[in-house]
Design a protein around this motif. Structure first.
Motif, PDB file in Angstrom:
ATOM      1  N   ARG A   1       0.315  -0.270  -0.583  1.00  0.00           N
ATOM      2  CA  ARG A   1       1.625  -0.757  -0.165  1.00  0.00           C
ATOM      3  C   ARG A   1       1.844  -2.204  -0.594  1.00  0.00           C
ATOM      4  O   ARG A   1       2.970  -2.595  -0.923  1.00  0.00           O
ATOM      5  N   ARG A   2       0.782  -2.990  -0.594  1.00  0.00           N
ATOM      6  CA  ARG A   2       0.909  -4.373  -1.069  1.00  0.00           C
ATOM      7  C   ARG A   2       1.270  -4.406  -2.554  1.00  0.00           C
ATOM      8  O   ARG A   2       2.125  -5.195  -2.980  1.00  0.00           O
TER       9      ARG A   2
ATOM     10  N   ARG B   1       7.878  -4.344  -6.594  1.00  0.00           N
ATOM     11  CA  ARG B   1       9.296  -4.471  -6.260  1.00  0.00           C
ATOM     12  C   ARG B   1       9.772  -5.908  -6.435  1.00  0.00           C
ATOM     13  O   ARG B   1      10.869  -6.168  -6.956  1.00  0.00           O
TER      14      ARG B   1
ATOM     15  N   GLN C   1       2.771  -2.003  -4.210  1.00  0.00           N
ATOM     16  CA  GLN C   1       4.135  -1.495  -4.328  1.00  0.00           C
ATOM     17  C   GLN C   1       5.148  -2.604  -4.042  1.00  0.00           C
ATOM     18  O   GLN C   1       6.157  -2.731  -4.749  1.00  0.00           O
ATOM     19  N   TYR C   2       4.872  -3.385  -3.014  1.00  0.00           N
ATOM     20  CA  TYR C   2       5.775  -4.491  -2.685  1.00  0.00           C
ATOM     21  C   TYR C   2       5.780  -5.540  -3.801  1.00  0.00           C
ATOM     22  O   TYR C   2       6.841  -6.077  -4.150  1.00  0.00           O
ATOM     23  N   LYS C   3       4.599  -5.810  -4.380  1.00  0.00           N
ATOM     24  CA  LYS C   3       4.531  -6.769  -5.484  1.00  0.00           C
ATOM     25  C   LYS C   3       5.344  -6.281  -6.676  1.00  0.00           C
ATOM     26  O   LYS C   3       6.081  -7.058  -7.305  1.00  0.00           O
TER      27      LYS C   3
ATOM     28  N   ASN D   1       5.209  -3.182   6.984  1.00  0.00           N
ATOM     29  CA  ASN D   1       6.637  -3.340   6.693  1.00  0.00           C
ATOM     30  C   ASN D   1       7.079  -4.792   6.802  1.00  0.00           C
ATOM     31  O   ASN D   1       8.043  -5.203   6.147  1.00  0.00           O
TER      32      ASN D   1
ATOM     33  N   GLN E   1       5.129  -7.201   5.879  1.00  0.00           N
ATOM     34  CA  GLN E   1       4.272  -7.879   4.902  1.00  0.00           C
ATOM     35  C   GLN E   1       3.255  -8.804   5.569  1.00  0.00           C
ATOM     36  O   GLN E   1       2.902  -9.870   5.044  1.00  0.00           O
TER      37      GLN E   1
END
Length: 337
Positions: free
Chosen positions: A222-223, A229, A225-227, A188, A190
């Motif tokens: 998750r990495r 976003r 997904q964050y990218k 969370n 990063q």
């Protein structure tokens, strides 16, 4: 896009003019030849028509050569401009890489008690929590002593000792749940590198647990997904013309994008960095005109760090000695009774 196509109207005009003049030239030459053959007595007039035709053809060829030279010069200018943008982007990446390297060095060398105390404290606390997860109680106790003695946080050290005592009594299932919570916290925030290190340690500590075995794939998921976003937010800010936010997102995206992904964003990134540079240039000019010399110096130094190879940076570098002198005089005038 080919740089020769930046002025299609010039190529079209030159081609049309050449064709028209060649048509006129052929017509005049044909008329001159026809008149000469029909009536040799009109030879002077026929020769005049032929000469005019040849002149028109020569004029057309000359205009076409000039237009071609202009197009080639324009193409060279655009290539040079693109090359300068590439150099500017490379310099920006190098500055950002150097900054990131400096920060990483500061965090990894906390034992030497240098650079930033707050980052040293954050790194130390993360290391203590990691030692809890690995059940390395001796290391945890040593680090808590560092937190208490070197950083001067006896209350927090006492809380961490209580937490360590509680964790030592946990069952296997509770330990796994606690480790997963720690992993979730890192993701969370990063902190992908720390999360990967935790995965390696946890896989040795709990080799039979399927939840721990799936953590490496969870990190990549998750990495990514964050990218995605970040990319969505960047596209939205570009559409809305939010230069400051788009610039911040680009700097963060720089740590996530592959070479092909970065190439796809190259044109829009150039636009964002150019707009950001112009925005900072305007802020600098306004601060100077309003005689806010300290603010002008701060903005100017920031622009020089972000865009060291730009024209703005060179101009500001030349102005800095004068601005510092004016800021010093301004400060002296304020403190006088």
């Amino acid at each position: 896009m080919n740089s020769l196509n930046h002025h299609p109207w010039l190529r079209a005009v030159s081609t049309t003019a050449l064709l028209c003049l060649l048509a006129v030239a052929l017509l005049l030459v044909a008329l001159g030849g026809y008149q000469w053959g029909l009536n040799p007595a009109e030879a002077p007039t026929a020769l005049l028509l032929i000469a005019a035709g040849l002149a028109a053809g020569g004029l057309g060829a000359m205009l076409h050569v000039i237009a071609s030279a202009l197009l080639k010069s324009s193409a060279n200018s655009f290539r040079a401009y693109n090359a300068l943008l590439d150099v500017s982007e490379l310099m920006r990446r190098q500055v950002e890489h150097a900054r990131a390297t400096a920060e990483t060095s500061a965090m990894s060398d906390w034992a030497k008690r240098i650079v930033y105390r707050e980052k040293d404290y954050e790194f130390l606390r993360d290391t203590i929590l990691g030692a809890f997860v690995r059940q390395d109680w001796a290391m945890a106790e040593h680090l808590i002593g560092e937190l208490e003695g070197e950083f001067g946080f006896p209350a927090e050290a006492a809380q961490l000792r209580e937490e360590m005592a509680r964790r030592r009594e946990l069952t296997h299932e509770e330990q796994v749940v606690s480790a997963l919570e720690r992993f979730d916290t890192l993701c969370n925030a990063q902190k992908w590198h720390q999360a990967r290190r935790e995965c390696d340690r946890l896989s040795k500590l709990f080799p039979q647990d399927a939840r721990i075995a799936g953590l490496p794939q969870e990190i990549e998921l998750r990495r990514n997904q964050y990218k995605r976003r970040l990319l969505r937010d960047y596209e939205q800010t570009v559409r809305h013309g939010e230069v400051e936010r788009a610039h911040t997102l680009l700097l963060e995206l720089d740590h996530y994008l592959s070479a092909s992904e970065a190439a796809a964003l190259k044109e829009s990134a150039r636009g964002v960095f150019k707009a950001k540079m112009q925005q900072m240039g305007v802020e600098f000019s306004i601060a100077v005109s309003e005689k806010r010399y300290d603010s002008a110096i701060d903005v100017g130094l920031a622009l020089m760090r972000e865009f060291p190879n730009s024209r703005f940076a060179h101009e500001i570098e030349n102005l800095l000695p004068r601005l510092r002198e004016r800021a010093r005089q301004q400060g002296s005038a304020v403190v006088q009774p």
